[in-house]
Design an enzyme around this catalytic site. Sequence first.
Site, PDB file in Angstrom:
ATOM      1  N   LYS A  28      45.560 108.810  31.349  1.00  0.00           N
ATOM      2  CA  LYS A  28      46.049 107.561  31.935  1.00  0.00           C
ATOM      3  C   LYS A  28      47.429 107.783  32.540  1.00  0.00           C
ATOM      4  CE  LYS A  28      45.388 102.723  30.507  1.00  0.00           C
ATOM      5  NZ  LYS A  28      45.433 101.790  29.359  1.00  0.00           N
TER       6      LYS A  28
HETATM    7  O1  G3P Z   1      45.789  98.567  27.906  1.00  0.00           O
HETATM    8  C1  G3P Z   1      45.967  98.045  29.180  1.00  0.00           C
HETATM    9  C2  G3P Z   1      45.863  96.530  29.180  1.00  0.00           C
HETATM   10  O2  G3P Z   1      44.601  96.156  28.713  1.00  0.00           O
HETATM   11  C3  G3P Z   1      46.997  95.836  28.414  1.00  0.00           C
HETATM   12  O3  G3P Z   1      46.677  94.500  28.172  1.00  0.00           O
HETATM   13  O4  G3P Z   1      47.170  92.280  27.085  1.00  0.00           O
HETATM   14  O5  G3P Z   1      48.897  94.153  27.002  1.00  0.00           O
HETATM   15  O6  G3P Z   1      48.414  92.954  29.166  1.00  0.00           O
HETATM   16  P1  G3P Z   1      47.850  93.432  27.819  1.00  0.00           P
END
Ligand code: G3P
Length: 216
Positions: free
Chosen positions: A83
């Site tokens: 990533k």
């Molecule tokens: O891991 C990437 C993404 O899914 C993060 O989500 O909820 O932290 O914006 P969030």
Amino acid sequence: MKFFVDSADLAAIEELADIGLVDGVTTNPSIIAKSGRDFKEVIAEICKLTDGHVSAEVVATDAEGMIEEGRILRKIANNVCVKLPLTMDGLKACNTLSRENVPTNVTLCFSPNQALLAAKCGASYISPFIGRLDDITLDGMELISDIRLIYDNYGYETEILAASIRNANHVKECALVGADVMTAPPAVIKGLANHVLTDKGLAAFLKDWETTGQSI
Ligand code: G3P
């Protein structure tokens, strides 16, 4: 649509995998920090729970450092996906690693133009963040539909990995728009099965069955 679990919680991932609801896993530095686990160890353990890609994020910010870290992460298991943040250095690292046949997931995408760059740099996946756009009153789902249209216009093979998913509606909308993958926390995935009429209907079935005095 593929379901990825956005978590490093091994028990939660295994519970969903036992139902057949895990096509892959995504992590990020915040998820790893929350786990309290050694990064490489927990990624290695997650990779044993699914045959699908497991995203492990680099933390270097320069292209050469990202490439070096990506090669290290890739050696953990054959289903590790590297990533990379959507910066010019991240795109350069993506281009290099993709040419080495390393699966790549370009993350922190918030615009169609960013997604266009990732596809041109050979990304395996693009991770547009729906919830974080919604959080600032922008339209996260519009980004997903824009990227779908752009990728289909030119036949880009980069898979849309809809991320930052916060609720069941995001999952439904992603499926309607045609995202290739959605990644969500375990609780969101488990919650997809919930419906008050299902509970009500099952209770009524069982109540009526009781009156038959029969068993199967
Ligand atoms: O891991 C990437 C993404 O899914 C993060 O989500 O909820 O932290 O914006 P969030």
